[in-house]
Design a protein around this motif. Sequence first.
Motif, PDB file in Angstrom:
ATOM      1  N   CYS A  30       5.897  20.966  10.956  1.00  0.00           N
ATOM      2  CA  CYS A  30       6.741  21.370   9.942  1.00  0.00           C
ATOM      3  C   CYS A  30       8.211  21.421  10.238  1.00  0.00           C
ATOM      4  O   CYS A  30       8.718  21.288  11.571  1.00  0.00           O
ATOM      5  N   GLU A  31       9.010  21.194   9.271  1.00  0.00           N
ATOM      6  CA  GLU A  31      10.622  21.331   9.250  1.00  0.00           C
ATOM      7  C   GLU A  31      11.105  22.261   9.260  1.00  0.00           C
ATOM      8  O   GLU A  31      12.165  22.586   9.585  1.00  0.00           O
ATOM      9  N   VAL A  32      10.286  23.525   8.324  1.00  0.00           N
ATOM     10  CA  VAL A  32      11.068  24.944   7.948  1.00  0.00           C
ATOM     11  C   VAL A  32      10.046  25.902   8.013  1.00  0.00           C
ATOM     12  O   VAL A  32       8.783  25.850   8.183  1.00  0.00           O
ATOM     13  N   ILE A  33      10.713  27.080   8.609  1.00  0.00           N
ATOM     14  CA  ILE A  33       9.975  28.304   8.639  1.00  0.00           C
ATOM     15  C   ILE A  33      10.277  29.233   7.516  1.00  0.00           C
ATOM     16  O   ILE A  33      11.507  29.391   7.052  1.00  0.00           O
ATOM     17  N   GLN A  34       9.472  29.761   6.721  1.00  0.00           N
ATOM     18  CA  GLN A  34       9.850  30.300   5.233  1.00  0.00           C
ATOM     19  C   GLN A  34       9.063  31.811   5.511  1.00  0.00           C
ATOM     20  O   GLN A  34       8.027  31.896   6.011  1.00  0.00           O
ATOM     21  N   ILE A  35       9.763  32.761   5.040  1.00  0.00           N
ATOM     22  CA  ILE A  35       9.593  34.053   5.112  1.00  0.00           C
ATOM     23  C   ILE A  35       8.753  34.352   3.658  1.00  0.00           C
ATOM     24  O   ILE A  35       9.465  34.076   2.499  1.00  0.00           O
ATOM     25  N   GLN A  53      18.198  31.381   4.985  1.00  0.00           N
ATOM     26  CA  GLN A  53      19.022  30.984   4.187  1.00  0.00           C
ATOM     27  C   GLN A  53      18.210  30.600   2.862  1.00  0.00           C
ATOM     28  O   GLN A  53      17.155  30.240   3.103  1.00  0.00           O
ATOM     29  N   PHE A  54      18.594  30.983   1.624  1.00  0.00           N
ATOM     30  CA  PHE A  54      17.663  30.711   0.526  1.00  0.00           C
ATOM     31  C   PHE A  54      18.007  29.129   0.047  1.00  0.00           C
ATOM     32  O   PHE A  54      19.115  28.838  -0.043  1.00  0.00           O
ATOM     33  N   ASP A  55      16.775  28.608  -0.264  1.00  0.00           N
ATOM     34  CA  ASP A  55      16.937  27.180  -0.469  1.00  0.00           C
ATOM     35  C   ASP A  55      17.000  26.890  -2.052  1.00  0.00           C
ATOM     36  O   ASP A  55      17.044  28.158  -2.814  1.00  0.00           O
ATOM     37  N   ALA A  56      16.899  25.648  -2.333  1.00  0.00           N
ATOM     38  CA  ALA A  56      17.101  25.269  -3.740  1.00  0.00           C
ATOM     39  C   ALA A  56      16.095  26.021  -4.840  1.00  0.00           C
ATOM     40  O   ALA A  56      15.910  26.146  -5.945  1.00  0.00           O
ATOM     41  N   ASP A  57      14.634  26.273  -4.193  1.00  0.00           N
ATOM     42  CA  ASP A  57      13.659  26.764  -4.635  1.00  0.00           C
ATOM     43  C   ASP A  57      13.640  28.490  -4.520  1.00  0.00           C
ATOM     44  O   ASP A  57      12.817  29.014  -5.199  1.00  0.00           O
ATOM     45  N   GLY A  58      14.578  28.791  -4.085  1.00  0.00           N
ATOM     46  CA  GLY A  58      14.652  30.369  -3.826  1.00  0.00           C
ATOM     47  C   GLY A  58      13.833  31.007  -2.715  1.00  0.00           C
ATOM     48  O   GLY A  58      13.426  32.390  -2.834  1.00  0.00           O
ATOM     49  N   CYS A  59      13.517  30.398  -1.770  1.00  0.00           N
ATOM     50  CA  CYS A  59      12.514  30.759  -0.562  1.00  0.00           C
ATOM     51  C   CYS A  59      13.542  30.857   0.297  1.00  0.00           C
ATOM     52  O   CYS A  59      14.750  30.090   0.659  1.00  0.00           O
TER      53      CYS A  59
END
Length: 168
Positions: free
Chosen positions: A132-137, A154-160
């Motif tokens: 996996c490349e990303v940890i998301q809350i 940080q918030f990504d382009a999808d708002g995550c």
Amino acid sequence: MRDQIARSEARQQVNKAVANSPGLSTLGIDGRLVRFSPIDSAAIEISHGWYGSSYPWGDVPRWKRKDAKGLDLALWHADELCGLCYATPRRSHLRIKVILLEGQPNMRHPLKGLVARLMFLAVGVYARMLGCEVIQIESPEPGVVSYYQRLGFQFDADGCLVISAGRS
């Protein structure tokens, strides 16, 4: 079985790294007393006594049976439970999502202020093992978004709300 081995290996790697952490020593914490383990019935029972906790930690055993790649973490300092976390990639090969994360509400526990950082360290190790490349809350509570941002999310382009798994 492969997923169970990966979870165990991730916990072992983090336990070893934390035990030898000069950063914890600088804070006056003996890293050899800090350990990650699976969330078991003892950890769940202790969490039920946490004042103000409303998280469904009792559901974690059922989640673990349904989610082979889910990672459950109980963070201990000696015999004191300091935090709990559940994360899963949920059919994703790029993201691991932190579903629940809670530190012990006692203002004086030995890892106060470090629970999230230590949990993200462990989730990051596991995420990298899975590729996996990303940890998301997942669904962050509005009151803690700024805290996560101070940790590098940080918030990504999808708002995550995300951070690179390599940066955790």
